[in-house]
Scaffold this active site. Sequence first.
Site, PDB file in Angstrom:
ATOM      1  N   GLU A 103       0.846  -1.202   0.000  1.00 36.27           N
ATOM      2  CA  GLU A 103       0.000   0.000   0.000  1.00 36.27           C
ATOM      3  C   GLU A 103       0.879   1.249   0.000  1.00 36.27           C
ATOM      4  O   GLU A 103       0.564   2.242  -0.652  1.00 36.27           O
ATOM      5  CB  GLU A 103      -0.944  -0.010   1.209  1.00 36.27           C
ATOM      6  N   HIS A 141     -11.197  -6.239   7.999  1.00 33.87           N
ATOM      7  CA  HIS A 141     -11.954  -5.946   6.776  1.00 33.87           C
ATOM      8  C   HIS A 141     -13.205  -5.123   7.080  1.00 33.87           C
ATOM      9  O   HIS A 141     -14.166  -5.171   6.340  1.00 33.87           O
ATOM     10  CB  HIS A 141     -12.378  -7.239   6.061  1.00 33.87           C
TER      11      HIS A 141
END
Lengths: 410, 337
Positions: free
Chosen positions: B60, B129
């Site tokens: 990321e 998540h």
Amino acid sequence: MTDPRPLSFHVPAPAVRPGGIPDFSDVPIARAGEVRRPEVDTAPEDIRDLAYTIIRVLDRQSEAVGPWAGLLGDDELIAGLRHMMTLRAFDARMQMAQRQGKTSFYMQHTGEEAVSCAFRTALEPGDMNFPTYRQAGLLIAGGYPMLDMMCQIYSNELDPLKGRQLPVMYSSREHGFFSISGNLATQYIQAVGWAMASAMRRDTRIAAGWIGDGSTAESDFHAALVFASTYKAPVVLNIVNNQWAISTFQGIARGGSGTFAARGLGFGIPALRVDGNDYLAVHAVAKWAVERARRNLGPTLVEYVTYRVGAHSTSDDPSAYRPKTESDAWPLGDPVLRLKNHLIRRGVWSEERHKQGEAEIMASVIAVQKEAESHGTLHSGPHPSARDMFEGVYEETPPHLRRQRQQGGI
Amino acid sequence: MSRRTMVEAIRDALDISMQRDERVVVFGEDVGYFGGVFRCTQGLQQKFGASRCFDTPISELGIVGAAVGMAAYGLRPCVEIQFADYMYPAYDQIVSEAARLRYRSNGQFTAPLVVRMPTGGGIFGGQTHSQSPEALFTHVAGLKTVVPSNPHDAKGLLIAAIEDNDPVIFLEPKRLYNGPFDGHHDRPVTPWAKHPQGEVPDGHYTVPLGKAAIRRAGSAVTVLAYGTMVYVAEAAATETDIDAEIVDLRTLLPYDLETIAASVEKTGRCVVVHEATMTSGFGAELSALVQENCFYHLEAPVVRVTGWDTPYPHAQEWDYFPGPARVGRALKAAMEA
């Protein structure tokens, strides 16, 4: 089954601390001219040895020798010497200005002048550097006005960055010098992104990333190498190994990898290690890496072996963690002196011309400094307005920020 | 005009932006060939080629760091972080780099990029998540933070974000991708195809950043919400029969103080709802704004309904999620105070 023996914990330490006698005799240094110069399209796996040696051009007799020599003529070398002398004079004046309270902070380049000054001459207009705070030679050798540098350091009314940035965190798009963050390593992956963009747009420009030995430990370094390798980005990834990350010796970041250049090998990126105090060697290796990028052959990792002679910054005192005599014992010498001696050897320079040059350069730096100070220093004279603080956070100042400015009466 | 899911609306926004401006590039983990784990980028690589839409290594930091470099070059990257929960390695690049580039370089370099990321829970995603990290972005000078609540807005806001010259964090409530989830996890969700907000104009349009929308007009109490919580609040208002006015913020920063204040001044009461944890959450900012700007109109203390200050749990998802029952109780508390 035998009883397990207790483990032991390993913390690397430098060979010598203050009070000790510096000894670099166990640092392997290749002879000048000894290391081969492969073609730029050589497969990375065929030049893995170049990550473990040191490419050098200037020998002990100040001759330029070997396959990496012969790229620069007299005039270019004299110009290079003048760039390094200018950077050194600039450093001296700005260091003193900080001590006189004219600015809050300064960072010198002493001993590392060749790296940024020589690298800059291998680039073309339009190429982009993503520098750290110790590459002002890119600006000086790139023709950036010294007045702008000083006004930035003084955060005065002509500061191109309006007083928003710490001294020496320059920015000049026009001169291929990306805004310095001050956060370490972040710009390395950005250089790769910029280079990827250039390739995506079928442009011809390339990027150069810069990082210090210590901050190669950051994840940004790893991300940069992965992305550069994956997308074959046209980027030169420079590691300036000046032996010291503030007080931490390079062994803490390097660990067991032997050299910093060797980090490139696992990524399939050609990795070269070069004498960072040898102007000719730095230029030759930079040229090689730049040509690789320009010919779409992908990234190159270059480790410049040098030594940070001065303190990390004006807030640092190296006598607390390394012997004062260590820089004198450093085996690769002084970059200014080495190029000066080479030019004398070539018969195009002399002690007298050098002294004269030093005096001229210092006089012109002082003249620029006077002009800069006439526009203010950090604590006196004209300076950026408080209103400048609120500008440029966004393209258009949003309502909440406008309200805050009004509340502050600004 | 056609009915679209939020996923389709986002894909449409990317497609149109890539068609209109060849500087727009899209990349991230699983984003290229496969089209993203939520399918938001499906077909873009086939249509625009691998130099406009491509897969990245799992980094990321690398995705956003490279995007900052590309944006400085002159491209307009719109990158995907697979889940907002994976954003943290990129946080330094977002906060110290993208957000400050214009400021610190005095406009020489800018970072016109969009970081898209699915946010929020309700899918049994556990703590990795399900998070809603919006307050970590609204706290940062130089960023804009957007949370759409329906396909129409998602498309218009995403196009506006891509066209914006500053970095925009675009949080997509993943529980809304396929329908307006109202927190009743035991009931089927109406698909967007049967919801008026699933009506998405064809072609290019924008929904301006910084403008809230009134989702349900009312006079008794103002609910400040965004994303999934807009539908939870609607359900709570219907079920408690309280005449709540529901303000969908759409953009958290810059926020639309005018719309917020006008509604609270009208109703005199305010409930703030978000799925993220409470302490130092964006609800705290909203409560402070209401107090600072509407104090003399308030007839009751501002009430916050949020996720608890715990990590997002797995099995206890519906004990954690601020559903219609909790929001309903808050509405009653605001009315009875």
